[in-house]
Every structure is written in C-alpha cells, then in structure tokens.
Design a protein around this motif. Structure first.
Motif, short mmCIF file in Angstrom:
data_model
loop_
_atom_site.label_atom_id
_atom_site.label_comp_id
_atom_site.label_asym_id
_atom_site.label_seq_id
_atom_site.Cartn_x
_atom_site.Cartn_y
_atom_site.Cartn_z
N ILE A 176 0.94 -1.28 -0.23
CA ILE A 176 0.03 -0.11 0.00
C ILE A 176 0.92 1.41 0.07
O ILE A 176 0.50 2.28 -0.82
N GLU A 177 1.85 1.30 0.64
CA GLU A 177 2.80 2.47 0.81
C GLU A 177 3.59 2.48 -0.46
O GLU A 177 3.59 3.79 -0.97
N ALA A 178 3.94 1.57 -1.03
CA ALA A 178 4.60 1.61 -2.31
C ALA A 178 3.64 2.12 -3.43
O ALA A 178 4.11 2.74 -4.22
N HIS A 179 2.46 1.69 -3.65
CA HIS A 179 1.43 2.10 -4.17
C HIS A 179 1.04 3.83 -4.19
O HIS A 179 1.00 4.27 -5.17
N ASN A 180 0.99 4.03 -2.94
CA ASN A 180 0.64 5.53 -2.71
C ASN A 180 2.03 6.46 -3.18
O ASN A 180 1.60 7.37 -3.88
N ASN A 181 3.15 5.94 -3.07
CA ASN A 181 4.35 6.73 -3.59
C ASN A 181 4.39 6.57 -5.06
O ASN A 181 4.96 7.40 -5.56
N THR A 182 4.06 5.43 -5.49
CA THR A 182 4.03 5.46 -6.98
C THR A 182 3.26 6.56 -7.55
O THR A 182 3.58 7.10 -8.68
N PHE A 183 2.04 6.60 -7.39
CA PHE A 183 0.96 7.59 -7.92
C PHE A 183 1.72 8.95 -7.36
O PHE A 183 1.70 9.75 -8.46
N ASN A 236 -7.24 0.23 -1.16
CA ASN A 236 -6.49 1.46 -1.39
C ASN A 236 -6.26 1.59 -2.79
O ASN A 236 -6.10 2.72 -3.22
N LEU A 237 -6.21 0.68 -3.64
CA LEU A 237 -6.25 0.91 -5.07
C LEU A 237 -7.61 1.83 -5.83
O LEU A 237 -7.28 2.58 -6.51
N THR A 238 -8.56 1.12 -5.01
CA THR A 238 -9.85 1.69 -5.28
C THR A 238 -9.70 3.30 -5.20
O THR A 238 -10.18 4.09 -5.86
N ARG A 239 -9.34 3.81 -3.99
CA ARG A 239 -9.02 5.02 -3.56
C ARG A 239 -8.49 5.95 -4.62
O ARG A 239 -8.41 7.04 -5.10
N LEU A 240 -7.16 5.09 -4.69
CA LEU A 240 -5.97 5.63 -5.82
C LEU A 240 -6.45 6.19 -7.05
O LEU A 240 -6.21 6.99 -7.62
N MET A 241 -7.33 4.85 -7.76
CA MET A 241 -7.74 5.23 -9.00
C MET A 241 -8.82 6.04 -9.17
O MET A 241 -8.97 6.59 -10.14
N ILE A 292 -8.75 8.82 -7.25
CA ILE A 292 -7.96 10.39 -7.65
C ILE A 292 -7.45 10.32 -9.10
O ILE A 292 -7.31 11.47 -9.53
N ALA A 293 -6.90 9.23 -9.55
CA ALA A 293 -6.07 9.29 -10.76
C ALA A 293 -7.23 9.59 -11.94
O ALA A 293 -6.77 10.22 -12.85
N GLU A 294 -8.41 9.29 -11.96
CA GLU A 294 -9.43 9.60 -12.76
C GLU A 294 -9.53 11.20 -12.95
O GLU A 294 -9.93 11.63 -14.05
N GLU A 295 -9.27 11.72 -11.90
CA GLU A 295 -9.31 13.36 -11.63
C GLU A 295 -7.90 13.78 -12.41
O GLU A 295 -7.90 14.83 -13.33
N LYS A 296 -6.87 13.28 -11.67
CA LYS A 296 -5.55 13.92 -12.17
C LYS A 296 -5.06 13.48 -13.66
O LYS A 296 -4.24 14.09 -14.07
N ILE A 297 -5.22 12.11 -13.86
CA ILE A 297 -4.68 11.72 -15.13
C ILE A 297 -5.95 11.00 -15.86
O ILE A 297 -5.71 9.74 -15.86
N PRO A 298 -7.03 11.65 -16.36
CA PRO A 298 -8.08 10.97 -16.76
C PRO A 298 -7.53 10.34 -18.07
O PRO A 298 -6.58 10.66 -18.66
#
Length: 410
Positions: free
Chosen positions: A217-224, A266-271, A273-279
C-alpha cells in the motif's frame, strides 16, 4: 532444526486416495504422460483461479498483465494471454512467445536493462512498447526507428526514490541497474519528445515477492505521487501507468497468503483520484509469480536411500540443476525448505526425519533438508510445491550434463 510438512500452500492440489492430483490426474499417471522424471506440471485451473481472485478483489478498471519471465512455457503464456490484458517480456525469445500467443502487440511491453540493437529492432518491427531503461537506450531506439522507418512506441521505466519495504527482491530506490532515476526523468521526457518517439507511459516497479499488505500500500501511494509529480513538471499526458506487481506467495514456515482486501481498497481510492488527475490513463498491474507460482509442482523419483552416521538420506533424479530456487541457491540468504511431500503417500503421517538430495556431485544439491516424511521407498515420487515460477528456466539445466526435465500443462 526440523521442518515439518507445510500444508498451507498445498491446498490448491487435492489429495485423493493418498495421491496428489493436478489437473484432475494423479501424479503417478502424469509421470507416465511426461515420459520421465523429473518433470514440472502446471495446473491451468489454479492459474485461472488466481486471475479470478484478482478480478474479484481489485477495481474493474485495473488492467492485469502477465510478466512472462516467471514462467515462459508457451502453453502457459497462451493460457494467460487469454485471461489477462497484456504481457511483459524481457528478451527477444520471450517476445516471440508473446507474439505467437496472439496477444495484441500494443499490449505487450519489453523491459530489461541490456537490450541489444537486434532486440530493439525486433520490438520496433513488432509494434510493442519498449520500456526504456536509460537515456542512451532512448537514443539508440530513435536511431533504429529512423533507419528502419519504424515508429517507436516507448515508455520510461523509472527507478523511484523509494523502495518496496520487506520485499524479497528490491528493484528500485537507491542506485540500480533498472530504470532511469526519478530526478532524471523530466529531462528525458523532453528529449524523448524532441526525438519524435511515441511516449506511452511510465513503468514504476520497486520490488517483488512481498507478503505485507501495508508495504505494498505504501509503495502504491508513493508510485502514484511520483507519477503526478513528474507529469506536473513535464506537462505531458500518459496513455498508461504500470505500477508493477510485487504481490508475493507463501513459501516457508510462518508465511501466510497475502491479504488482498486492504490493497484493493487502497487501489480503489488511488484510482478514483487518478481519474481526476490523469483522466483516460490506463492503470496496469504487472504480475508474474502471483499468477503462476502456486500452480506448479516439481516431481522427481527416488532412486536410492542411504544411512550416513545416523542421518537418513533420500537421493532423487532431480535437483538444483532443475530447480535452483528450491535448493536455496536462488536468492536465499539463509536456506529454507520449499514445501515438499511424497506425492504418492501424501496423506500418510510423518515417520522419520529425512534429507532429500539430488544426484549431483555437490553438497549444494539439496531439495529438502531435515524434513519429517512418511517412510520413503525407492520409486516414490517427491513433489516440491510452489514451483510454477522461476523453476525450469531459472535453473542451470546443463550443470554436470544430466538430462533436462520436461514441462506439461494440465
């Protein structure tokens, strides 16, 4: 220290009338089908279930790619190419297997820090995406593309400024042979655009074989966050972002299967956010061992028994030359046994402490050390679990010039 049979990783293979079954067939019958021992057998149903497990847990928009390096057997690749959304290769031979599987070249990526001009030319002609590992590789790709009148489709593999904690094999953070240091990427992007390369995305991967959800989870947060930071600085848009894999499987005593639920949440949350930042950016998870590791057994036959100063030794016709990882000589610092059993006596209770070794003239040729097993007889079949990844092709099969094992998919 004695190591008892480990039952947790074995549940994927049923035991019927005392014998392990794979793909609906007893191991003794599969040995006849293989035509010899030793052999590897891979169960396609287990692979299918692993993909299904990920589909059920993870966001539906997350794409799953199979990293062929884990198990490049053509039949395995063919099967997984129909279940996943793309393939990753690390050599020209793997690229040919991927292309022959019928996978869309646009959904095949080519990684590796030492690609030759021949490999790059092949990748350009095939139309796959090349994960660039250095600025000089980028320049070579541009030159080959211009000389061949081929449009290069590329991505940048980024060596992040963080690592995947508690990872079995770290591939990011600090000085690495893999990828381009994160701080160098913005300048590389500008040069990539100057050269007219078709920049598709980023590949950010920092480690493998991890069984801790919090670390992943920490790595995914840092990756995005790293991807957002670089994109904001460079002003480009991505078609896709490959966040790597790193999902581990249990091998040794005390290890439990990875809990996917918190990672999925956590991926659901990150994705979101990604839909807004990198549609319109596809998010890809690239997996190897997690998809195939638990689907495989390595099976050898007992050819001799001996007693040496009070210790029981069982000698088989297979060993480290066929399964380097199980011997402990493929990255283990302190050797631990892979889970093993007698395939044709899998339901019998342990009777004695046994050392299982191979036929090679080296003390490194250990299949299992000090395990408690039922009484072993010549002709019994020894099965090593968790053998679907980094077995056959990760082993020095020509060492001491013994015959090679075979592989079958059931």
């Amino acid at each position: 220290m004695k190591t008892k049979l480990q039952h947790a990783p074995m549940t994927a293979f049923p035991i019927i009338d005392g014998e392990i079954y794979a793909g609906g067939h007893p191991i003794s019958r599969l040995a006849l089908r293989a035509g010899q021992t030793p052999f590897y057998v891979y169960d396609r149903h287990i692979m299918t279930e692993k993909v299904k497990q990920l589909r059920e847990h993870f966001p539906s928009s997350l794409e799953l790619h199979y990293a062929i390096k884990a198990n490049p057997m053509p039949a395995v690749v063919q099967h997984l190419s129909q279940l996943t959304d793309g393939l990753d290769v690390a050599s020209m031979a793997e690229l040919q297997v991927a292309l022959h599987s019928g996978a869309n070249p646009a959904h095949i990526s080519f990684a590796g820090p030492g690609k030759t001009d021949k490999e790059l030319t092949c990748a350009l002609a095939a139309g796959v995406v090349i994960n660039m590992e250095s600025e000089s590789e980028m320049e070579r790709i541009a030159a080959i593309g211009q000389a061949s009148d081929l449009e290069p489709h590329v991505a940048i593999r980024i060596n992040p400024d963080f690592e995947l904690k508690t990872s079995g094999m770290k591939m990011g953070g600090g000085p690495k042979a893999f990828g381009v240091d994160a701080e160098r990427v913005p300048a590389m992007i500008q040069r990539c655009l100057q050269l007219g390369l078709n920049l598709k995305g980023f590949h950010i991967f920092c480690g493998s074989q991890n069984l801790r959800a919090d670390a992943i989870i920490e790595a995914h947060n840092n990756t995005f966050e790293l991807a957002y930071r670089i994109l904001q600085e460079s002003g480009v848009q991505l078609e896709w972002l490959n966040i790597g894999g790193g999902l581990g499987i249990p091998y040794f005593p005390g290890e439990a299967p990875l809990d996917l639920s918190p990672i999925a949440d956590n991926l659901t949350r990150l994705m979101g956010i990604a839909e807004e930042k990198i549609p319109d950016t596809r998010i890809i998870m690239e997996l190897g061992r997690f998809l195939v590791g638990e689907s495989g057994l390595y099976v050898s036959k007992v050819i001799d028994r001996k007693l040496s100063r009070g210790a029981n030794f069982v000698i088989t016709d297979g060993g480290l030359h066929h399964h380097l990882a199980a011997s402990g000589n493929f990255g283990q610092v302190i050797r631990k046994n892979y889970p093993v059993t007698i395939a044709n006596k899998a339901d019998l209770p342990p009777q004695s402490t046994t050392h299982i070794v191979g036929p090679l003239c080296t003390p490194l040729d250990i299949i299992a050390d000090s395990v408690e097993l039922p009484e072993v007889a010549v002709g019994d079949l020894i099965a090593v679990y968790q053998s679907g990844a980094y077995g056959f092709t990760a082993s020095p099969r020509d060492f001491l010039s013994h015959p090679h094992p075979v592989e079958i998919l059931v």
